[in-house]
Design a protein around this motif. Structure first.
Motif, mmCIF file in Angstrom:
data_model
loop_
_atom_site.group_PDB
_atom_site.id
_atom_site.type_symbol
_atom_site.label_atom_id
_atom_site.label_comp_id
_atom_site.label_asym_id
_atom_site.label_seq_id
_atom_site.Cartn_x
_atom_site.Cartn_y
_atom_site.Cartn_z
ATOM 1 N N ALA A 221 0.818 -1.215 0.000
ATOM 2 C CA ALA A 221 0.000 0.000 0.000
ATOM 3 C C ALA A 221 0.852 1.265 0.000
ATOM 4 O O ALA A 221 0.522 2.256 -0.668
ATOM 5 N N ASN A 236 -5.541 3.905 2.765
ATOM 6 C CA ASN A 236 -6.353 2.827 3.354
ATOM 7 C C ASN A 236 -7.701 3.346 3.848
ATOM 8 O O ASN A 236 -8.730 2.701 3.679
ATOM 9 N N THR A 246 -9.769 -1.918 2.738
ATOM 10 C CA THR A 246 -8.539 -1.134 2.717
ATOM 11 C C THR A 246 -7.751 -1.423 1.447
ATOM 12 O O THR A 246 -7.952 -2.446 0.791
ATOM 13 N N SER A 248 -4.685 -2.264 1.374
ATOM 14 C CA SER A 248 -3.910 -3.477 1.634
ATOM 15 C C SER A 248 -4.732 -4.728 1.339
ATOM 16 O O SER A 248 -4.227 -5.696 0.754
#
Length: 306
Positions: A221, A236, A246, A248
């Motif tokens: 990320a 996020n 998010t 990620s």
């Protein structure tokens, strides 16, 4: 099992594979579904398109899988597919309506902003790619498709510029319909949507580069946040607000999807797949895959029921 997932770099490549005519252009084509129904394959195994698709279904039924997610196309459906998607399909009932394919360079070859596709919500990772339209919306869109077909059949020297404009009109009308059905939180502002869209584009492009061997690194990320000039925590937060996940999580989902495609649909070794997806070691890839799926790569590859 194939030695690799079929990759169609041009519309001509796809048309040869599905047994229909050679398109006039490698960068753009549009036709009515009913024209190809007596020629086209009824079933297509997974393949990866390196161009875009917008279809408007009037009647008929087609089951489509895009990045392993199943969809059913039937009456009054708009369908969008982004460059780099892996898809397969089966025609259940003869289709009527329109299908259009185009490359990103078809738009960028004009004076139009070369990154214009980033502005449209249906061309992105985890986007809603199927929209139901009502009779009025269908009529408006089909009239634009018919204008495109009329231009394609003509020989006016500026027809491709007209077609580009009509393509953009379809995308803007589709975007209007998309947002009219958007039930996301009212406090999501345009700048946040723009960040998410840019992130989705970068994510998709990165995995295209990995797949083509033009990049060998695994991104997290913070790498994408750096490219967007924002803090990773904010990236996020924004993706969580707009998409419910998010950044990620979206990166992990994309990585797992690509891994599953390569494991099940190719003869690549586990080590080759790990390298192709940007993992430094086979061990790291195997641990990651087992943690996210509950199976080792070998167990998944040899599973009879996927």
């Amino acid at each position: 099992m194939q030695s690799d997932v079929l990759v169609f770099h041009s519309i001509q490549d796809l048309y040869k594979s599905i047994d229909i005519w050679e398109p006039e252009s490698l960068e753009f084509d549009c036709h009515r579904y009913e024209v190809s129904m007596n020629k086209v394959k009824r079933t297509m195994l997974p393949y990866r398109n390196m161009f875009y698709q917008i279809s408007l279904f009037k009647y008929g039924v087609q089951d489509i899988k895009v990045n392993s997610k199943p969809y059913t196309m039937d009456e009054g459906t708009l369908f969008f597919s982004t460059s780099g998607n892996v898809q397969s399909w089966e025609i259940i009932e003869d289709l009527t309506g329109f299908v259009m394919f185009f490359s990103s360079t078809f738009l960028s070859s004009s004076i139009i902003n070369s990154r214009i596709l980033e502005n449209f919500p249906f061309f992105g990772v985890d986007s809603n790619i199927v929209i139901k339209v009502n009779a009025d919306q269908f009529a408006k869109l089909s009239s634009i498709y018919n204008e495109i077909l009329e231009e394609l059949s003509g020989d006016y020297f500026g027809k491709w510029e007209i077609i580009r404009s009509l393509l953009l009109l379809i995308m803007h009308q589709s975007s209007r319909i998309y947002y009219s059905k958007d039930d996301s939180e009212p406090d999501i502002i345009d700048s946040q949507r723009h960040i998410v869209k840019k992130f989705q584009t970068l994510l998709s492009q990165h995995y295209e580069q990995l797949y083509l061997g033009r990049d060998v690194s695994l991104k997290i990320a913070s790498d994408y946040a750096s490219e967007l000039y924002i803090h990773p925590n904010y990236l996020n937060q924004v993706t969580k607000k707009v998409l419910g996940k998010t950044a990620s999580s979206l990166i992990k989902e994309k990585t797992i999807h690509e891994a599953k495609v390569l494991l099940y649909q190719t003869n690549f070794s586990i080590s080759e797949i790990a390298y192709k997806l940007g993992f430094e070691t086979n061990t790291y890839f195997s641990r990651f895959f087992k943690k996210e799926t509950g199976k080792t790569p070998s167990e998944y590859k040899n599973s009879p029921n996927l």
